[in-house]
Scaffold this motif. Structure first.
Motif, PDB file in Angstrom:
ATOM      1  N   ALA A 123       0.837  -1.209   0.000  1.00 39.03           N
ATOM      2  CA  ALA A 123       0.000   0.000   0.000  1.00 39.03           C
ATOM      3  C   ALA A 123       0.868   1.253   0.000  1.00 39.03           C
ATOM      4  O   ALA A 123       0.550   2.241  -0.675  1.00 39.03           O
ATOM      5  CB  ALA A 123      -0.924  -0.013   1.219  1.00 39.03           C
ATOM      6  N   LYS A 124       1.964   1.219   0.751  1.00 30.10           N
ATOM      7  CA  LYS A 124       2.846   2.385   0.817  1.00 30.10           C
ATOM      8  C   LYS A 124       3.545   2.602  -0.517  1.00 30.10           C
ATOM      9  O   LYS A 124       3.669   3.738  -0.992  1.00 30.10           O
ATOM     10  CB  LYS A 124       3.878   2.200   1.931  1.00 30.10           C
ATOM     11  CG  LYS A 124       4.549   3.507   2.370  1.00 30.10           C
ATOM     12  CD  LYS A 124       3.548   4.455   3.015  1.00 30.10           C
ATOM     13  CE  LYS A 124       4.182   5.750   3.468  1.00 30.10           C
ATOM     14  NZ  LYS A 124       3.194   6.710   3.995  1.00 30.10           N
ATOM     15  N   VAL A 125       3.984   1.517  -1.127  1.00 31.68           N
ATOM     16  CA  VAL A 125       4.613   1.624  -2.450  1.00 31.68           C
ATOM     17  C   VAL A 125       3.631   2.205  -3.455  1.00 31.68           C
ATOM     18  O   VAL A 125       3.979   3.090  -4.252  1.00 31.68           O
ATOM     19  CB  VAL A 125       5.125   0.242  -2.930  1.00 31.68           C
ATOM     20  CG1 VAL A 125       5.591   0.325  -4.387  1.00 31.68           C
ATOM     21  CG2 VAL A 125       6.261  -0.258  -2.043  1.00 31.68           C
ATOM     22  N   GLU A 126       2.389   1.741  -3.404  1.00 32.16           N
ATOM     23  CA  GLU A 126       1.367   2.251  -4.326  1.00 32.16           C
ATOM     24  C   GLU A 126       1.104   3.733  -4.087  1.00 32.16           C
ATOM     25  O   GLU A 126       0.870   4.495  -5.037  1.00 32.16           O
ATOM     26  CB  GLU A 126       0.082   1.435  -4.184  1.00 32.16           C
ATOM     27  CG  GLU A 126       0.210   0.023  -4.734  1.00 32.16           C
ATOM     28  CD  GLU A 126      -1.010  -0.840  -4.465  1.00 32.16           C
ATOM     29  OE1 GLU A 126      -1.854  -0.432  -3.610  1.00 32.16           O
ATOM     30  OE2 GLU A 126      -1.138  -1.912  -5.083  1.00 32.16           O
ATOM     31  N   GLU A 127       1.160   4.161  -2.837  1.00 28.86           N
ATOM     32  CA  GLU A 127       0.998   5.580  -2.515  1.00 28.86           C
ATOM     33  C   GLU A 127       2.101   6.408  -3.171  1.00 28.86           C
ATOM     34  O   GLU A 127       1.841   7.455  -3.772  1.00 28.86           O
ATOM     35  CB  GLU A 127       1.028   5.782  -0.991  1.00 28.86           C
ATOM     36  CG  GLU A 127       0.866   7.242  -0.562  1.00 28.86           C
ATOM     37  CD  GLU A 127       1.004   7.436   0.940  1.00 28.86           C
ATOM     38  OE1 GLU A 127       1.051   8.608   1.386  1.00 28.86           O
ATOM     39  OE2 GLU A 127       1.082   6.422   1.675  1.00 28.86           O
ATOM     40  N   PHE A 128       3.331   5.920  -3.048  1.00 30.47           N
ATOM     41  CA  PHE A 128       4.463   6.621  -3.675  1.00 30.47           C
ATOM     42  C   PHE A 128       4.297   6.676  -5.193  1.00 30.47           C
ATOM     43  O   PHE A 128       4.481   7.724  -5.816  1.00 30.47           O
ATOM     44  CB  PHE A 128       5.783   5.915  -3.340  1.00 30.47           C
ATOM     45  CG  PHE A 128       6.148   5.893  -1.890  1.00 30.47           C
ATOM     46  CD1 PHE A 128       5.845   6.955  -1.053  1.00 30.47           C
ATOM     47  CD2 PHE A 128       6.817   4.796  -1.344  1.00 30.47           C
ATOM     48  CE1 PHE A 128       6.198   6.941   0.292  1.00 30.47           C
ATOM     49  CE2 PHE A 128       7.180   4.770  -0.012  1.00 30.47           C
ATOM     50  CZ  PHE A 128       6.860   5.835   0.810  1.00 30.47           C
ATOM     51  N   LYS A 129       3.954   5.540  -5.772  1.00 31.62           N
ATOM     52  CA  LYS A 129       3.862   5.456  -7.235  1.00 31.62           C
ATOM     53  C   LYS A 129       2.711   6.290  -7.772  1.00 31.62           C
ATOM     54  O   LYS A 129       2.813   6.873  -8.865  1.00 31.62           O
ATOM     55  CB  LYS A 129       3.717   3.999  -7.680  1.00 31.62           C
ATOM     56  CG  LYS A 129       4.907   3.105  -7.349  1.00 31.62           C
ATOM     57  CD  LYS A 129       6.216   3.638  -7.887  1.00 31.62           C
ATOM     58  CE  LYS A 129       6.271   3.655  -9.405  1.00 31.62           C
ATOM     59  NZ  LYS A 129       7.586   4.135  -9.908  1.00 31.62           N
ATOM     60  N   ASP A 130       1.618   6.358  -7.019  1.00 33.05           N
ATOM     61  CA  ASP A 130       0.468   7.174  -7.442  1.00 33.05           C
ATOM     62  C   ASP A 130       0.828   8.656  -7.498  1.00 33.05           C
ATOM     63  O   ASP A 130       0.190   9.435  -8.209  1.00 33.05           O
ATOM     64  CB  ASP A 130      -0.714   6.963  -6.490  1.00 33.05           C
ATOM     65  CG  ASP A 130      -1.391   5.610  -6.689  1.00 33.05           C
ATOM     66  OD1 ASP A 130      -1.135   4.961  -7.725  1.00 33.05           O
ATOM     67  OD2 ASP A 130      -2.164   5.198  -5.804  1.00 33.05           O
ATOM     68  N   LEU A 131       1.855   9.040  -6.753  1.00 30.84           N
ATOM     69  CA  LEU A 131       2.327  10.428  -6.760  1.00 30.84           C
ATOM     70  C   LEU A 131       3.368  10.665  -7.848  1.00 30.84           C
ATOM     71  O   LEU A 131       3.911  11.759  -7.987  1.00 30.84           O
ATOM     72  CB  LEU A 131       2.926  10.787  -5.399  1.00 30.84           C
ATOM     73  CG  LEU A 131       1.927  10.917  -4.249  1.00 30.84           C
ATOM     74  CD1 LEU A 131       2.642  10.934  -2.904  1.00 30.84           C
ATOM     75  CD2 LEU A 131       1.092  12.187  -4.420  1.00 30.84           C
ATOM     76  N   GLY A 132       3.657   9.606  -8.615  1.00 32.32           N
ATOM     77  CA  GLY A 132       4.601   9.736  -9.716  1.00 32.32           C
ATOM     78  C   GLY A 132       6.058   9.661  -9.298  1.00 32.32           C
ATOM     79  O   GLY A 132       6.943  10.093 -10.043  1.00 32.32           O
ATOM     80  N   LEU A 133       6.316   9.113  -8.115  1.00 37.98           N
ATOM     81  CA  LEU A 133       7.680   9.068  -7.599  1.00 37.98           C
ATOM     82  C   LEU A 133       8.426   7.818  -8.065  1.00 37.98           C
ATOM     83  O   LEU A 133       7.827   6.755  -8.263  1.00 37.98           O
ATOM     84  CB  LEU A 133       7.664   9.085  -6.069  1.00 37.98           C
ATOM     85  CG  LEU A 133       7.003  10.290  -5.403  1.00 37.98           C
ATOM     86  CD1 LEU A 133       6.995  10.098  -3.891  1.00 37.98           C
ATOM     87  CD2 LEU A 133       7.716  11.589  -5.774  1.00 37.98           C
ATOM     88  N   GLU A 134       9.729   7.970  -8.225  1.00 40.59           N
ATOM     89  CA  GLU A 134      10.591   6.809  -8.410  1.00 40.59           C
ATOM     90  C   GLU A 134      10.921   6.290  -7.017  1.00 40.59           C
ATOM     91  O   GLU A 134      11.297   7.066  -6.132  1.00 40.59           O
ATOM     92  CB  GLU A 134      11.868   7.187  -9.156  1.00 40.59           C
ATOM     93  CG  GLU A 134      12.803   6.016  -9.390  1.00 40.59           C
ATOM     94  CD  GLU A 134      14.011   6.381 -10.230  1.00 40.59           C
ATOM     95  OE1 GLU A 134      15.120   5.915  -9.904  1.00 40.59           O
ATOM     96  OE2 GLU A 134      13.841   7.135 -11.208  1.00 40.59           O
ATOM     97  N   VAL A 135      10.800   4.980  -6.816  1.00 37.33           N
ATOM     98  CA  VAL A 135      10.934   4.389  -5.488  1.00 37.33           C
ATOM     99  C   VAL A 135      12.092   3.392  -5.458  1.00 37.33           C
ATOM    100  O   VAL A 135      12.092   2.405  -6.205  1.00 37.33           O
ATOM    101  CB  VAL A 135       9.634   3.679  -5.051  1.00 37.33           C
ATOM    102  CG1 VAL A 135       9.775   3.133  -3.628  1.00 37.33           C
ATOM    103  CG2 VAL A 135       8.437   4.615  -5.166  1.00 37.33           C
ATOM    104  N   ASN A 136      13.058   3.659  -4.594  1.00 34.39           N
ATOM    105  CA  ASN A 136      14.166   2.734  -4.382  1.00 34.39           C
ATOM    106  C   ASN A 136      14.199   2.331  -2.911  1.00 34.39           C
ATOM    107  O   ASN A 136      13.959   3.161  -2.033  1.00 34.39           O
ATOM    108  CB  ASN A 136      15.500   3.381  -4.777  1.00 34.39           C
ATOM    109  CG  ASN A 136      15.540   3.746  -6.254  1.00 34.39           C
ATOM    110  OD1 ASN A 136      15.106   2.969  -7.108  1.00 34.39           O
ATOM    111  ND2 ASN A 136      16.056   4.924  -6.562  1.00 34.39           N
ATOM    112  N   VAL A 137      14.509   1.069  -2.653  1.00 36.93           N
ATOM    113  CA  VAL A 137      14.405   0.512  -1.298  1.00 36.93           C
ATOM    114  C   VAL A 137      15.767   0.002  -0.815  1.00 36.93           C
ATOM    115  O   VAL A 137      16.484  -0.681  -1.545  1.00 36.93           O
ATOM    116  CB  VAL A 137      13.380  -0.644  -1.266  1.00 36.93           C
ATOM    117  CG1 VAL A 137      13.233  -1.193   0.158  1.00 36.93           C
ATOM    118  CG2 VAL A 137      12.026  -0.181  -1.799  1.00 36.93           C
TER     119      VAL A 137
END
Length: 245
Positions: free
Chosen positions: A196-210
């Motif tokens: 859910a948190k990843v989807e929140e980031f992606k919905d904002l158009g962010l690139e996500v690295n973990v």
């Protein structure tokens, strides 16, 4: 294309943040590396995660008490294995040279100097100067846990992409922090990260690295959730589809 970032180089099979660890990345087909930069007493920029030498060298004491001249006597490899005896703490300039030779890309994490903002500004300036020698074809991403540092770097280098680094316990105003830093990339802790948190980031158009993902199964799960990249100590163990020959 999902990205593997070699965390402090190939740090499971070589001493972290050394030229040996970064050279192994190229051998194993990883094109992106992650390193930490800090500053010595004389303004020399070096690759080191801690602000002391105690953990990863044969010396003890604050990084800010040593100079470039001292680097010849500091062994950053013998603690890891006999084959790395004599491995040096590299300067940022040496790292940039290696990047150019091996055609590597890098996420450079700027450490917020613990002794003064003045030193931090010198560190930012040193990083900017060092990057001027990087091949134009290379990609670089600047990250930091301290938004003041990141915002200052971005102010001075508006064309260089930056990433906000957050601990597991993210502040409620994390998005405002990212906007203040003009960052479109977020680096978040693996521990406790949910779909859910990843989807929140992606919905904002962010690139996500973990960071830091040392399980192939967990990395696969994160990539299936839409994560763009993971930082790992075990890049050599990932299947070939994540690596380039």
């Amino acid at each position: 294309m999902k990205t593997l970032y070699a965390h402090r180089g190939m740090s499971a099979i070589a001493p972290e943040n050394t030229l040996a660890a970064f050279s192994l990345c190229a051998e194993h087909g990883l094109k992106w590396v992650e390193c930490d930069v800090d500053i010595l007493a004389d303004g020399t920029i070096v690759l080191c995660h801690d602000d002391t030498l105690d953990r990863c060298t044969d010396h003890s004491g604050s990084l800010y008490d040593f100079t470039r001249e001292d680097l010849e006597d500091i062994d950053a490899g013998s603690w890891f294995g006999d084959e790395f005896i004599g491995e040096k703490l590299p300067t940022f300039d040496q790292f940039i040279t290696l990047m150019n030779i091996l055609k590597l890309n890098a996420n450079v994490e700027i450490k917020a100097c613990t002794n003064s903002w003045e030193n931090t500004e010198k560190l930012i300036s040193g990083v900017i100067e060092g990057l001027k020698n990087l091949n134009k074809e290379a990609n670089v991403l600047i990250s930091c846990f301290n938004p003041l540092v990141l915002a200052e770097f971005k102010r001075r280098c508006p064309d260089v992409p930056v990433a906000c680094l957050f601990d597991k316990e993210m502040p409620e105003d994390w998005l405002s922090i990212m906007q203040a830093c003009k960052s479109d990339t977020i680096h978040v802790a693996n521990e406790g990260l949910t779909k859910a948190k990843v989807e929140e980031f992606k919905d904002l158009g962010l690139e996500v690295n973990v960071y830091t993902v040392n399980s192939l199964m967990r990395a696969n799960q994160l990539f299936n959730w839409g994560v763009d990249g993971v930082f790992t100590d075990i890049g050599h163990q990932f299947p070939s589809r994540y690596r380039q020959s």
